[in-house]
Write a protein that holds these residues in place. Sequence first.
Motif, PDB file in Angstrom:
ATOM      1  N   PHE A  32       1.495 -16.091 -89.188  1.00 43.08           N
ATOM      2  CA  PHE A  32       2.041 -16.185 -87.841  1.00 43.08           C
ATOM      3  C   PHE A  32       1.681 -17.531 -87.223  1.00 43.08           C
ATOM      4  O   PHE A  32       0.530 -17.980 -87.295  1.00 43.08           O
ATOM      5  N   GLY A  33       2.675 -18.183 -86.638  1.00 44.07           N
ATOM      6  CA  GLY A  33       2.445 -19.463 -85.967  1.00 44.07           C
ATOM      7  C   GLY A  33       2.537 -20.676 -86.860  1.00 44.07           C
ATOM      8  O   GLY A  33       2.511 -21.810 -86.375  1.00 44.07           O
ATOM      9  N   GLN A  34       2.653 -20.477 -88.154  1.00 45.68           N
ATOM     10  CA  GLN A  34       2.713 -21.589 -89.100  1.00 45.68           C
ATOM     11  C   GLN A  34       4.078 -22.282 -89.002  1.00 45.68           C
ATOM     12  O   GLN A  34       5.113 -21.633 -88.899  1.00 45.68           O
ATOM     13  N   PHE A  35       4.064 -23.605 -89.002  1.00 49.35           N
ATOM     14  CA  PHE A  35       5.298 -24.388 -88.979  1.00 49.35           C
ATOM     15  C   PHE A  35       5.705 -24.733 -90.399  1.00 49.35           C
ATOM     16  O   PHE A  35       4.855 -25.104 -91.215  1.00 49.35           O
ATOM     17  N   ILE A  36       7.000 -24.611 -90.678  1.00 52.03           N
ATOM     18  CA  ILE A  36       7.514 -25.019 -91.984  1.00 52.03           C
ATOM     19  C   ILE A  36       8.715 -25.929 -91.786  1.00 52.03           C
ATOM     20  O   ILE A  36       9.362 -25.924 -90.739  1.00 52.03           O
ATOM     21  N   GLU A  37       8.980 -26.726 -92.805  1.00 49.56           N
ATOM     22  CA  GLU A  37      10.102 -27.654 -92.794  1.00 49.56           C
ATOM     23  C   GLU A  37      10.955 -27.369 -94.019  1.00 49.56           C
ATOM     24  O   GLU A  37      10.452 -27.387 -95.145  1.00 49.56           O
ATOM     25  N   PHE A  38      12.228 -27.077 -93.810  1.00 49.81           N
ATOM     26  CA  PHE A  38      13.128 -26.809 -94.927  1.00 49.81           C
ATOM     27  C   PHE A  38      13.585 -28.104 -95.567  1.00 49.81           C
ATOM     28  O   PHE A  38      13.785 -29.107 -94.891  1.00 49.81           O
ATOM     29  N   ALA A  53      11.088 -24.568 -88.646  1.00 52.11           N
ATOM     30  CA  ALA A  53      10.919 -23.181 -88.181  1.00 52.11           C
ATOM     31  C   ALA A  53       9.451 -22.887 -87.958  1.00 52.11           C
ATOM     32  O   ALA A  53       8.572 -23.578 -88.486  1.00 52.11           O
ATOM     33  N   VAL A  54       9.202 -21.844 -87.170  1.00 56.16           N
ATOM     34  CA  VAL A  54       7.847 -21.341 -86.959  1.00 56.16           C
ATOM     35  C   VAL A  54       7.856 -19.855 -87.315  1.00 56.16           C
ATOM     36  O   VAL A  54       8.800 -19.135 -87.000  1.00 56.16           O
ATOM     37  N   VAL A  55       6.809 -19.419 -87.996  1.00 56.09           N
ATOM     38  CA  VAL A  55       6.702 -18.030 -88.438  1.00 56.09           C
ATOM     39  C   VAL A  55       6.424 -17.135 -87.234  1.00 56.09           C
ATOM     40  O   VAL A  55       5.433 -17.323 -86.526  1.00 56.09           O
ATOM     41  N   GLN A  56       7.295 -16.156 -86.990  1.00 57.37           N
ATOM     42  CA  GLN A  56       7.133 -15.206 -85.894  1.00 57.37           C
ATOM     43  C   GLN A  56       6.408 -13.947 -86.353  1.00 57.37           C
ATOM     44  O   GLN A  56       5.717 -13.312 -85.581  1.00 57.37           O
ATOM     45  N   TRP A  57       6.608 -13.580 -87.622  1.00 60.97           N
ATOM     46  CA  TRP A  57       5.913 -12.444 -88.217  1.00 60.97           C
ATOM     47  C   TRP A  57       6.004 -12.572 -89.730  1.00 60.97           C
ATOM     48  O   TRP A  57       6.882 -13.248 -90.252  1.00 60.97           O
ATOM     49  N   SER A  58       5.059 -11.958 -90.414  1.00 60.23           N
ATOM     50  CA  SER A  58       5.108 -11.912 -91.879  1.00 60.23           C
ATOM     51  C   SER A  58       4.418 -10.640 -92.346  1.00 60.23           C
ATOM     52  O   SER A  58       3.567 -10.097 -91.637  1.00 60.23           O
ATOM     53  N   MET A  59       4.815 -10.177 -93.527  1.00 60.34           N
ATOM     54  CA  MET A  59       4.215  -8.975 -94.095  1.00 60.34           C
ATOM     55  C   MET A  59       4.332  -9.024 -95.605  1.00 60.34           C
ATOM     56  O   MET A  59       5.268  -9.610 -96.143  1.00 60.34           O
ATOM     57  N   MET A  90      16.441 -21.422-101.004  1.00 59.19           N
ATOM     58  CA  MET A  90      16.038 -22.545-100.155  1.00 59.19           C
ATOM     59  C   MET A  90      14.680 -23.064-100.608  1.00 59.19           C
ATOM     60  O   MET A  90      13.974 -22.380-101.349  1.00 59.19           O
ATOM     61  N   GLN A  91      14.326 -24.249-100.140  1.00 59.36           N
ATOM     62  CA  GLN A  91      13.002 -24.822-100.386  1.00 59.36           C
ATOM     63  C   GLN A  91      12.400 -25.228 -99.049  1.00 59.36           C
ATOM     64  O   GLN A  91      13.118 -25.616 -98.134  1.00 59.36           O
ATOM     65  N   TYR A  92      11.077 -25.151 -98.965  1.00 61.09           N
ATOM     66  CA  TYR A  92      10.392 -25.543 -97.730  1.00 61.09           C
ATOM     67  C   TYR A  92       9.015 -26.077 -98.051  1.00 61.09           C
ATOM     68  O   TYR A  92       8.491 -25.911 -99.145  1.00 61.09           O
ATOM     69  N   LEU A  93       8.430 -26.739 -97.074  1.00 59.43           N
ATOM     70  CA  LEU A  93       7.026 -27.140 -97.190  1.00 59.43           C
ATOM     71  C   LEU A  93       6.320 -26.763 -95.908  1.00 59.43           C
ATOM     72  O   LEU A  93       6.952 -26.566 -94.870  1.00 59.43           O
ATOM     73  N   HIS A  94       5.024 -26.611 -95.999  1.00 57.11           N
ATOM     74  CA  HIS A  94       4.210 -26.305 -94.823  1.00 57.11           C
ATOM     75  C   HIS A  94       4.094 -27.597 -94.024  1.00 57.11           C
ATOM     76  O   HIS A  94       3.635 -28.615 -94.539  1.00 57.11           O
ATOM     77  N   TYR A  95       4.527 -27.569 -92.775  1.00 61.38           N
ATOM     78  CA  TYR A  95       4.567 -28.764 -91.931  1.00 61.38           C
ATOM     79  C   TYR A  95       3.179 -29.406 -91.853  1.00 61.38           C
ATOM     80  O   TYR A  95       2.185 -28.738 -91.594  1.00 61.38           O
ATOM     81  N   GLY A  96       3.132 -30.700 -92.113  1.00 61.27           N
ATOM     82  CA  GLY A  96       1.882 -31.439 -92.032  1.00 61.27           C
ATOM     83  C   GLY A  96       1.053 -31.379 -93.304  1.00 61.27           C
ATOM     84  O   GLY A  96      -0.025 -31.957 -93.362  1.00 61.27           O
ATOM     85  N   ASP A  97       1.543 -30.676 -94.331  1.00 59.11           N
ATOM     86  CA  ASP A  97       0.814 -30.583 -95.598  1.00 59.11           C
ATOM     87  C   ASP A  97       0.780 -31.961 -96.259  1.00 59.11           C
ATOM     88  O   ASP A  97       1.826 -32.502 -96.614  1.00 59.11           O
TER      89      ASP A  97
END
Length: 88
Positions: A51-57, A69-75, A16-23
Amino acid sequence: MKEQRREFRIPFTTAMQYLHYGDPLEECYHCTSVDISESGIGIVTDSLLLFGQFIEFRSDGGDDLPSHAVVQWSMPLGTQCRAGLFVF
């Protein structure tokens, strides 16, 4: 450890591809999905997600994948990032 997922997830692997929302640069990033549910998707990416970052596929229009989508967790996962996303 108690399971915290709200929905049952099934294995689902696709590029998949995505961008950081509002970038303002609209830089596109690549990821691979790991699993999916009615309200979320797990991904692995080379880009750091917070966490909390919005992305757009981004889609070629030939599939039925979520668009936001919004990031709920990352590691960290080696040199990559594993993240759980809430889709809407």
